[in-house]
Design a protein around this motif. Structure first.
Motif, mmCIF file in Angstrom:
data_model
loop_
_atom_site.group_PDB
_atom_site.id
_atom_site.type_symbol
_atom_site.label_atom_id
_atom_site.label_comp_id
_atom_site.label_asym_id
_atom_site.label_seq_id
_atom_site.Cartn_x
_atom_site.Cartn_y
_atom_site.Cartn_z
ATOM 1 N N GLU A 126 -8.080 0.944 -4.135
ATOM 2 C CA GLU A 126 -7.552 1.858 -3.111
ATOM 3 C C GLU A 126 -8.241 1.740 -2.473
ATOM 4 O O GLU A 126 -9.377 1.760 -1.928
ATOM 5 N N SER A 127 -8.050 1.529 -0.831
ATOM 6 C CA SER A 127 -8.495 2.111 -0.008
ATOM 7 C C SER A 127 -8.887 3.715 1.288
ATOM 8 O O SER A 127 -7.842 4.263 0.747
ATOM 9 N N LEU A 128 -10.428 3.996 0.873
ATOM 10 C CA LEU A 128 -10.279 5.383 0.309
ATOM 11 C C LEU A 128 -10.704 6.613 1.796
ATOM 12 O O LEU A 128 -9.601 7.253 2.452
ATOM 13 N N GLU A 129 -10.400 4.783 2.629
ATOM 14 C CA GLU A 129 -10.631 5.552 4.276
ATOM 15 C C GLU A 129 -9.065 5.189 4.942
ATOM 16 O O GLU A 129 -9.457 5.705 5.460
ATOM 17 N N ILE A 130 -8.430 4.475 4.561
ATOM 18 C CA ILE A 130 -6.627 4.776 4.872
ATOM 19 C C ILE A 130 -6.761 5.811 4.237
ATOM 20 O O ILE A 130 -5.572 6.368 5.325
ATOM 21 N N ARG A 131 -6.607 6.131 2.673
ATOM 22 C CA ARG A 131 -5.867 7.648 2.592
ATOM 23 C C ARG A 131 -6.657 8.389 3.732
ATOM 24 O O ARG A 131 -5.966 9.691 3.573
ATOM 25 N N SER A 132 -8.082 8.668 3.823
ATOM 26 C CA SER A 132 -8.679 9.902 4.461
ATOM 27 C C SER A 132 -7.806 9.291 5.398
ATOM 28 O O SER A 132 -7.663 11.009 6.245
ATOM 29 N N LEU A 156 0.995 -0.812 -0.020
ATOM 30 C CA LEU A 156 -0.066 -0.450 -0.213
ATOM 31 C C LEU A 156 0.635 1.187 -0.285
ATOM 32 O O LEU A 156 2.084 1.134 0.898
ATOM 33 N N ILE A 157 0.603 2.128 -0.682
ATOM 34 C CA ILE A 157 1.241 3.465 -0.648
ATOM 35 C C ILE A 157 0.323 4.198 -0.004
ATOM 36 O O ILE A 157 -0.358 5.140 0.071
ATOM 37 N N ILE A 158 1.872 5.237 0.638
ATOM 38 C CA ILE A 158 1.468 5.940 1.665
ATOM 39 C C ILE A 158 1.556 6.837 1.821
ATOM 40 O O ILE A 158 1.609 8.355 2.770
ATOM 41 N N ASN A 159 3.340 7.234 1.007
ATOM 42 C CA ASN A 159 3.809 8.459 0.623
ATOM 43 C C ASN A 159 3.771 8.389 -0.685
ATOM 44 O O ASN A 159 4.821 7.683 -1.104
#
Length: 88
Positions: free
Chosen positions: A58-64, A22-25
Motif C-alpha cells: 500500500e502507498s501511504l503517500e498516495i493515499r494521503s 492501485l485503488i483510488i476510490n
C-alpha cells in the motif's frame, strides 16, 4: 468494508486479468482502479471488488494525497506499481 484507498491489487477477471492496479476510490461492492497508463487518474476503471485480489502493498503517500485532495501524478502510480510487481 475496510479502507482500501492506496492499496495495490491484481485483476482476477476481464480483459485486464493479471494486471496490477492501485485503488483510488471505493463504493459498496466496487473499487476504482488506475494503473497510470491506460487507466489513468482521469479515467479510472470501475470493477467489482470480488474481481480483484488485494495485495499487502500500500502507498501511504498516495493515499494521503488522495484523501487530502492533493495532486497525484500518473508517474507516481506507475512507479509504485512497478515496484510492487518486481517485489512479488
Amino acid at each position: 468494508m475496510e479502507d482500501l484507498i492506496g492499496r495495490a491489487c491484481v485483476s482476477k477477471a476481464g480483459h485486464d486479468k493479471e494486471e496490477y492496479f492501485l485503488i483510488i476510490n471505493t463504493e459498496p461492492n466496487f473499487v476504482y482502479l488506475t494503473d497510470g497508463k491506460l487507466r489513468n487518474l482521469e479515467n479510472p476503471k470501475k470493477k467489482k471488488i470480488k474481481h480483484v485480489e488485494l495485495l499487502e502493498k500500500e502507498s501511504l503517500e498516495i493515499r494521503s494525497k488522495l484523501e487530502n485532495s492533493e495532486k497525484v501524478t500518473n508517474l507516481e502510480i506507475r512507479e509504485f506499481l512497478e515496484e510492487v510487481s518486481k517485489n512479488l
